[in-house]
Design an enzyme around this catalytic site. Structure first.
Site, short mmCIF file in Angstrom:
data_model
loop_
_atom_site.label_atom_id
_atom_site.label_comp_id
_atom_site.label_asym_id
_atom_site.label_seq_id
_atom_site.Cartn_x
_atom_site.Cartn_y
_atom_site.Cartn_z
N ASP A 1 0.69 -4.67 8.82
CA ASP A 1 1.49 -4.96 7.62
C ASP A 1 0.51 -4.97 6.45
OD1 ASP A 1 3.55 -5.80 5.87
OD2 ASP A 1 3.20 -7.92 6.30
N SER A 2 1.07 -5.06 5.23
CA SER A 2 0.21 -5.20 4.06
C SER A 2 -0.53 -6.54 4.08
CB SER A 2 1.06 -5.12 2.79
OG SER A 2 1.98 -6.19 2.77
N CYS B 1 6.38 -3.84 8.62
CA CYS B 1 6.55 -3.91 7.16
C CYS B 1 7.71 -3.01 6.76
CB CYS B 1 5.25 -3.43 6.51
SG CYS B 1 5.35 -3.29 4.72
N GLU C 1 1.62 -14.96 0.79
CA GLU C 1 0.21 -14.69 1.15
C GLU C 1 -0.67 -15.91 0.87
OE1 GLU C 1 -1.64 -11.79 2.37
OE2 GLU C 1 0.38 -11.37 3.10
N CYS D 1 12.20 -8.19 4.28
CA CYS D 1 10.74 -8.11 4.17
C CYS D 1 10.20 -9.08 5.22
CB CYS D 1 10.32 -8.54 2.77
SG CYS D 1 8.54 -8.83 2.59
N HIS E 1 7.57 -10.75 5.41
CA HIS E 1 7.02 -12.00 4.87
C HIS E 1 8.08 -13.10 4.79
CE1 HIS E 1 3.58 -9.55 3.59
NE2 HIS E 1 2.95 -10.66 3.23
#
Ligand code: DGL
Length: 273
Positions: A17-18, A80, A158, A190, A192
């Site tokens: 993932d990012s 992602c 994050e 998403c 996240h």
């Protein structure tokens, strides 16, 4: 029971993932297939992908996939939504191994809604892609699909700022308009956002269904590996390795906070990409 003594491939599964969002998918994979060895890559230095071009995202996906292949992975999970909707078709055409992606759960949301209105929370980029438009067209049926871009959430997650005032006011500003328009089902588009699913559920209230996709992705991967006789039965608890393109010390804190298998944390080893 899916596993069989005939199916045996102890090579690791690569997941990327990012940033930390895909750890939620890795947690589901771990829960579903504890025998498997996992290599998780966070492209932290380039997070969020939502601000990058298709070409840039694809180049990172290809680079990370090549690095994962050096570890002899047997499958890759693009954990992602932004990367999947941007370029998974191209990645599949270039790499010859099972590649599983993650997309917003429009289909389960349409099955769940009673008001016929669903809200999709995702990065602005995911919501603008032709792949997302195609997904909505295929599965929305009679349901009204409200799109809610959430540009700031990835970076807040994050930094592990789950309980901050900024997070609270962001969530209010995203969720209330959807509820006011009759949405009774919210899609977390998403990876996240899986880590703030509880906050979102509390804000939305008990009448609202929250759709997450990480377990469906894990099961899809399990099915794929089973069909190809690539499930591992060797390790009682497969090893999990974490790699970042960013600061390893910060990533260690993130993994400590978000990885659900506490047994892995005792010997947590973070590597640089
Ligand atoms: N976890 C990613 C997703 O599912 C975050 C995207 C980003 O970095 O913009 O979309």
């Amino acid at each position: 029971m899916m596993t069989s003594v005939d199916s045996f491939d102890s090579r690791p599964i690569g997941i990327f993932d990012s940033g930390v969002g895909g750890i939620s998918v890795a947690n589901a994979i771990r829960q579903c297939m504890p025998n498997e060895q996992l290599i998780y890559v966070a492209d932290t230095i380039n997070a969020p992908y939502g601000e990058k071009s298709d070409e840039f995202i694809y180049q990172r996906m290809a680079y990370i996939s090549q690095r994962l292949l050096q570890h002899d992975v047997k499958a890759i999970v693009v954990a992602c939504n932004t990367a999947t909707t941007a370029a998974i078709a191209r990645l599949r055409s270039e790499f010859n191994l099972p590649i599983i992606g993650v997309e917003p759960g429009i289909k389960p949301a349409v099955l769940a809604t009673k008001t016929g209105v669903i809200g999709v929370l995702a990065t602005p980029r995911t919501l603008k892609t032709p792949a997302f438009a195609n997904l909505t067209q295929r599965f929305s049926g009679q349901a009204k699909v409200l799109l809610q871009p959430c540009p700031d959430l990835v970076l807040q997650i994050e930094t592990l700022a789950f309980a901050s005032k900024t997070m609270d006011s962001s969530l209010n500003s995203y969720i209330k308009p959807l509820l006011n328009q009759g949405a009774d089902t919210l899609v977390l588009g998403c990876t996240h956002y899986n880590f703030i699913a509880k906050q979102i559920a509390v804000k939305a209230g008990p009448e609202v269904t929250i759709i997450r996709t990480e377990m469906a992705v894990a099961k899809c991967l399990q099915q794929k590996l089973y069909m190809e006789s690539k499930l591992s039965t060797e390790h009682p608890l497969g090893q999990a390795v974490f790699i970042t393109s960013g600061d390893p010390l910060l990533f260690k804190q993130q993994v400590n906070a978000l990885w659900q298998v506490k047994a892995d944390l005792a010997n947590l080893e973070i590597k640089s990409l």
